[in-house]
Design an enzyme around this catalytic site. Sequence first.
Site, mmCIF file in Angstrom:
data_model
loop_
_atom_site.group_PDB
_atom_site.id
_atom_site.type_symbol
_atom_site.label_atom_id
_atom_site.label_comp_id
_atom_site.label_asym_id
_atom_site.label_seq_id
_atom_site.Cartn_x
_atom_site.Cartn_y
_atom_site.Cartn_z
ATOM 1 N N CYS A 117 21.119 -42.697 22.429
ATOM 2 C CA CYS A 117 22.177 -43.375 23.373
ATOM 3 C C CYS A 117 21.683 -43.506 24.788
ATOM 4 O O CYS A 117 21.065 -42.627 25.062
ATOM 5 C CB CYS A 117 23.430 -43.036 23.366
ATOM 6 S SG CYS A 117 24.279 -42.903 21.770
ATOM 7 N N ASP B 176 35.022 -49.799 16.015
ATOM 8 C CA ASP B 176 33.929 -49.237 16.810
ATOM 9 C C ASP B 176 33.250 -49.950 17.801
ATOM 10 O O ASP B 176 32.342 -50.953 17.417
ATOM 11 C CB ASP B 176 32.806 -48.871 15.667
ATOM 12 C CG ASP B 176 31.852 -47.807 16.241
ATOM 13 O OD1 ASP B 176 32.209 -47.016 16.913
ATOM 14 O OD2 ASP B 176 30.719 -48.324 16.149
ATOM 15 N N GLY C 30 33.519 -39.685 21.719
ATOM 16 C CA GLY C 30 32.158 -39.395 21.954
ATOM 17 C C GLY C 30 31.722 -40.813 22.770
ATOM 18 O O GLY C 30 31.516 -41.845 22.279
#
Length: 472
Positions: A302, A245, A295
């Site tokens: 964010c 990630d 995304g």
Amino acid sequence: MIPALSYDDVLLIPRRSGVKSRKDVNLTTKLTKNIKINNPIVAANMDTVCGSKMAIAMAKLGCVGVIHRFNTVQEQVEEVRKVKRYRNAIIEDPLKMGPELTLKEAKKIMDKHGISSTLIVDQYNELIGILTSRDIRFRPSDDVLISELMTPREKLITATPLITAPEAKDLLMENRIEKLPLVNEDWTLAGLITGKDLHKRTLYPNDSLDRKNRLLVGAAIGVKSDSIDRAEELIDAGVDFLVIDIAHGHSDIVIDTIFKLKEKWPDTDIIAGNVCTPEGTRDLIKAGADAIKIGVGPGANCSTRIVTGSGYPQVSAIIECSKIAEEYNIPIIADGGVKNSGDMMKAISAGTDTIMIGSLISGTRETPGNVIVKDGHKYKLYRGMASKSAKDSKDNKDKKKQDDEYVPEGVESIIPYRGTVKEIIIQLLGGVKSGMSYCGAHTISEAKGLRNFVKITAAGMKESIPHNQYKQ
Ligand code: XMP
């Protein structure tokens, strides 16, 4: 330039439906190429969202959690182990001790593990008895040997490790016992089944389980040189899948990491991301990813799009990326920006298989971190993983000094404490099931990729939100 859309830009056009009730809707879906779950929600790998408590709660609800990586390898491994130990129909490594201990010594060990009984084995790991609270209730003194108090194996009901959960349940009930030791033909100990664990299993029939009937759990890793060592330890601890990630997943370093992991552990499923383009999706799939996380910048905390100017509105990202993933039969995970069950349904219709959420389950009892009390009200922290406070806390753990030039791409917020995650997930799943009925779909695969969207205006959005002008 093609206009791109996000959740609030669209609505789903209702379709003729044969769904009679929410009970007719089945939300089983694919998390990765090889892993199925009963409900499509994934708890985000963020340090204010998913540790072992959240992962356990999510798996019990048929969903799944990903343990964050903003900790030491040992801490992350321990979180994975906690999930795996939580409830095995079979405890593979039950507490055991030798017959030469006194009750006082045995009690000390049992207290340390928080367990009220123990199996007794000899030096060859052969079962010779069991010591339960019943055996020690009327003990003469704590200095007596446990071999004198235990119930010897001749009087025990035991089973082979091949016994199934229903067979074990019958045996426990017929004999009115709570513990069923499992032994091999030569009496060596192979495990333990307890009535309490079997009972929990019937309470949560939908839960997400691995092949050994343990709760399913994933863990996040990064792409730095130590990530392969981290992966190795997590796989040894029994993690079911890994999530590579990083903020910009369409990068050479992610592709290299997927290759390395797949070369070493071809049987461990890898989720990779985050990307928001068809090219990114294709490149990660070609490198060997078993699911792709979609995304860039939609998340509640964010600031990537503001700081870097990069990103892609989420509904369009899901539509475009899912078309590529479908070619390869690889699931996708819509990650970030989901505000309610309606957005979840839009994500499914756009083409996602599962939905990753952070903000929606932030502030719950199961999130890591303490409750903060301010002016008599309870709160919990929720922060972007690229926020300054997340970075400082990671540097602290790594014994590095604070980086004053760090450019955050995330923010922190304080969320009113919201009780258990179960209540929230039940509402979300109920909303999705109703949404499926409006789309005329009984299953996720029927709803996935319907793309029955209409673009709405600001007036359409205003009309969509409760707006009773006469309200007091
Ligand atoms: P929600 O909207 O559910 O989003 O809270 C969770 C997702 O947000 C992403 N994430 C970040 N993105 N800066 C970002 O640009 C950050 O600091 C950050 N932290 C988390 C992540 O994909 C997560 O699952």
